[in-house]
Each structure stands twice: as structure tokens, then as C-alpha cells.
Write a protein that holds these residues in place. Sequence first.
Motif, PDB file in Angstrom:
ATOM      1  N   LYS A  76      20.654  46.624  51.306  1.00 54.74           N
ATOM      2  CA  LYS A  76      20.463  45.280  50.770  1.00 54.74           C
ATOM      3  C   LYS A  76      20.429  45.276  49.246  1.00 54.74           C
ATOM      4  CE  LYS A  76      17.891  43.468  54.755  1.00 54.74           C
ATOM      5  NZ  LYS A  76      16.643  42.791  55.197  1.00 54.74           N
ATOM      6  N   SER A  77      20.650  46.449  48.632  1.00 50.21           N
ATOM      7  CA  SER A  77      20.597  46.562  47.165  1.00 50.21           C
ATOM      8  C   SER A  77      19.298  45.974  46.628  1.00 50.21           C
ATOM      9  CB  SER A  77      21.798  45.850  46.526  1.00 50.21           C
ATOM     10  OG  SER A  77      23.009  46.464  46.900  1.00 50.21           O
ATOM     11  N   THR A  78      18.220  46.304  47.282  1.00 48.87           N
ATOM     12  CA  THR A  78      16.918  45.706  46.957  1.00 48.87           C
ATOM     13  C   THR A  78      15.866  46.780  46.768  1.00 48.87           C
ATOM     14  OG1 THR A  78      17.466  43.690  48.173  1.00 48.87           O
ATOM     15  CG2 THR A  78      15.137  44.107  47.742  1.00 48.87           C
ATOM     16  N   VAL A  79      15.020  46.574  45.759  1.00 45.24           N
ATOM     17  CA  VAL A  79      13.869  47.433  45.536  1.00 45.24           C
ATOM     18  C   VAL A  79      12.619  46.579  45.677  1.00 45.24           C
ATOM     19  CG1 VAL A  79      13.863  47.101  43.022  1.00 45.24           C
ATOM     20  CG2 VAL A  79      12.828  49.146  44.000  1.00 45.24           C
ATOM     21  N   TYR A  80      11.555  47.190  46.204  1.00 47.50           N
ATOM     22  CA  TYR A  80      10.317  46.477  46.457  1.00 47.50           C
ATOM     23  C   TYR A  80       9.171  47.145  45.694  1.00 47.50           C
ATOM     24  CZ  TYR A  80      13.104  44.964  50.452  1.00 47.50           C
ATOM     25  OH  TYR A  80      14.108  44.472  51.257  1.00 47.50           O
ATOM     26  N   LEU A  81       8.177  46.339  45.398  1.00 45.81           N
ATOM     27  CA  LEU A  81       6.938  46.875  44.836  1.00 45.81           C
ATOM     28  C   LEU A  81       5.795  46.278  45.643  1.00 45.81           C
ATOM     29  CD1 LEU A  81       5.694  48.663  42.590  1.00 45.81           C
ATOM     30  CD2 LEU A  81       5.345  46.559  41.283  1.00 45.81           C
ATOM     31  N   GLN A  82       5.192  47.102  46.497  1.00 42.85           N
ATOM     32  CA  GLN A  82       4.042  46.684  47.270  1.00 42.85           C
ATOM     33  C   GLN A  82       2.797  46.936  46.432  1.00 42.85           C
ATOM     34  OE1 GLN A  82       3.795  45.215  50.409  1.00 42.85           O
ATOM     35  NE2 GLN A  82       1.616  45.032  49.895  1.00 42.85           N
ATOM     36  N   MET A  83       2.050  45.885  46.154  1.00 44.58           N
ATOM     37  CA  MET A  83       0.880  46.002  45.298  1.00 44.58           C
ATOM     38  C   MET A  83      -0.359  45.664  46.117  1.00 44.58           C
ATOM     39  SD  MET A  83       2.356  44.198  41.844  1.00 44.58           S
ATOM     40  CE  MET A  83       2.490  42.587  42.584  1.00 44.58           C
ATOM     41  N   ASN A  84      -1.226  46.638  46.274  1.00 46.35           N
ATOM     42  CA  ASN A  84      -2.467  46.472  47.019  1.00 46.35           C
ATOM     43  C   ASN A  84      -3.665  46.589  46.082  1.00 46.35           C
ATOM     44  OD1 ASN A  84      -0.951  46.318  49.423  1.00 46.35           O
ATOM     45  ND2 ASN A  84      -1.089  48.531  49.722  1.00 46.35           N
ATOM     46  N   SER A  85      -4.804  46.103  46.545  1.00 44.24           N
ATOM     47  CA  SER A  85      -6.047  46.193  45.769  1.00 44.24           C
ATOM     48  C   SER A  85      -5.836  45.711  44.343  1.00 44.24           C
ATOM     49  CB  SER A  85      -6.566  47.640  45.770  1.00 44.24           C
ATOM     50  OG  SER A  85      -6.778  48.094  47.088  1.00 44.24           O
ATOM     51  N   LEU A  86      -5.243  44.563  44.217  1.00 43.81           N
ATOM     52  CA  LEU A  86      -4.911  44.049  42.883  1.00 43.81           C
ATOM     53  C   LEU A  86      -6.162  43.776  42.061  1.00 43.81           C
ATOM     54  CD1 LEU A  86      -1.917  41.817  43.879  1.00 43.81           C
ATOM     55  CD2 LEU A  86      -1.853  43.564  42.100  1.00 43.81           C
ATOM     56  N   LYS A  87      -6.033  44.003  40.759  1.00 46.53           N
ATOM     57  CA  LYS A  87      -7.128  43.815  39.810  1.00 46.53           C
ATOM     58  C   LYS A  87      -6.699  42.783  38.756  1.00 46.53           C
ATOM     59  CE  LYS A  87      -8.257  48.737  40.162  1.00 46.53           C
ATOM     60  NZ  LYS A  87      -8.427  50.004  39.402  1.00 46.53           N
ATOM     61  N   PRO A  88      -7.658  42.136  38.119  1.00 55.07           N
ATOM     62  CA  PRO A  88      -7.292  41.189  37.056  1.00 55.07           C
ATOM     63  C   PRO A  88      -6.428  41.825  35.971  1.00 55.07           C
ATOM     64  CG  PRO A  88      -9.574  40.857  37.677  1.00 55.07           C
ATOM     65  CD  PRO A  88      -9.099  42.081  38.421  1.00 55.07           C
ATOM     66  N   GLU A  89      -6.626  43.108  35.693  1.00 51.55           N
ATOM     67  CA  GLU A  89      -5.829  43.770  34.669  1.00 51.55           C
ATOM     68  C   GLU A  89      -4.389  44.030  35.097  1.00 51.55           C
ATOM     69  OE1 GLU A  89      -8.826  44.700  35.845  1.00 51.55           O
ATOM     70  OE2 GLU A  89      -8.997  46.901  35.964  1.00 51.55           O
ATOM     71  N   ASP A  90      -4.070  43.747  36.347  1.00 51.58           N
ATOM     72  CA  ASP A  90      -2.674  43.823  36.789  1.00 51.58           C
ATOM     73  C   ASP A  90      -1.898  42.551  36.440  1.00 51.58           C
ATOM     74  OD1 ASP A  90      -3.852  45.431  39.755  1.00 51.58           O
ATOM     75  OD2 ASP A  90      -2.876  46.394  38.043  1.00 51.58           O
ATOM     76  N   THR A  91      -2.595  41.551  35.932  1.00 50.83           N
ATOM     77  CA  THR A  91      -1.933  40.312  35.548  1.00 50.83           C
ATOM     78  C   THR A  91      -0.892  40.569  34.466  1.00 50.83           C
ATOM     79  OG1 THR A  91      -3.832  38.931  36.110  1.00 50.83           O
ATOM     80  CG2 THR A  91      -2.284  38.047  34.497  1.00 50.83           C
ATOM     81  N   ALA A  92       0.340  40.155  34.742  1.00 49.60           N
ATOM     82  CA  ALA A  92       1.446  40.404  33.818  1.00 49.60           C
ATOM     83  C   ALA A  92       2.712  39.756  34.372  1.00 49.60           C
ATOM     84  CB  ALA A  92       1.679  41.900  33.638  1.00 49.60           C
TER      85      ALA A  92
END
Length: 122
Positions: A76-92
Motif C-alpha cells: 500500500k506504499s504506506t508507513v504507520y506510526l503507532q503511538m501509545n501512552s501519549l504524553k503532553p510533551e508528544d504534542t507536535a
Amino acid sequence: QVQLAESGGGLVQAGDSLRLSCAASGRTASDYAMGWFRQAPGKDREFVGAISPSGRLTAYADSVRGRFTIARENAKSTVYLQMNSLKPEDTAVYYCAINRAYATMRRGGDYWGQGTQVTVSS
């Protein structure tokens, strides 16, 4: 020329999960390393993770290792980023990038997407 389109960003609470997607078009994405970067307000863009063309090799920034997982689906020519346990400092704003060489993916991409906003509230 390669076009990259990110999706999946949004507003979540601390501890939640999100999955970002990046679809590539224009050339055979399976020939390229793919990666994710992010830029928070007032800060420089920083490396988040990378994956080799085959998907067998991955690399992560220390700040996300163990919480984020990068994967790709070459059919599918696709890359994924699974983000768990997100923190406020991940805001971007999160950007997808593609690079001819996996070894230099940390330094940036040959092509970039437009970015997708991720906001994590406390």
C-alpha cells in the motif's frame, strides 16, 4: 518525485493512543526508507523513528522508544506510526519523510509530507 500524505492526527488525552498513517505516491515507496519527525511549537524538528525499505530494521528516538512503533505496508506504499501512552510533551506536528538511504534517515528526508497535528492534553 514522491508525494507523501499524512493522516490520523488529532486531540487526545495523556495515556491515550493514536495511529498515524503516511501514504506515498509517485514512485515505488518500497525502494526507500521511511520515517517520522515532529516539530513542537518553538522547537526544531526532531527525529522520531525510521524503518528500512524491507521493514526489517527500525530505529527510534530515545524519547519515544518503547511507546511508539513504526511499521510499513509496501503493498500500500504506506508507513504507520503507532503511538501509545501519549504524553503532553508528544504534542507536535508530525511529518512523514522518505529517504533513499536508511542509514541517513535520522538526518532527514529527500521528500516530506505536509504534516499532521497531534495534541495531547494533560
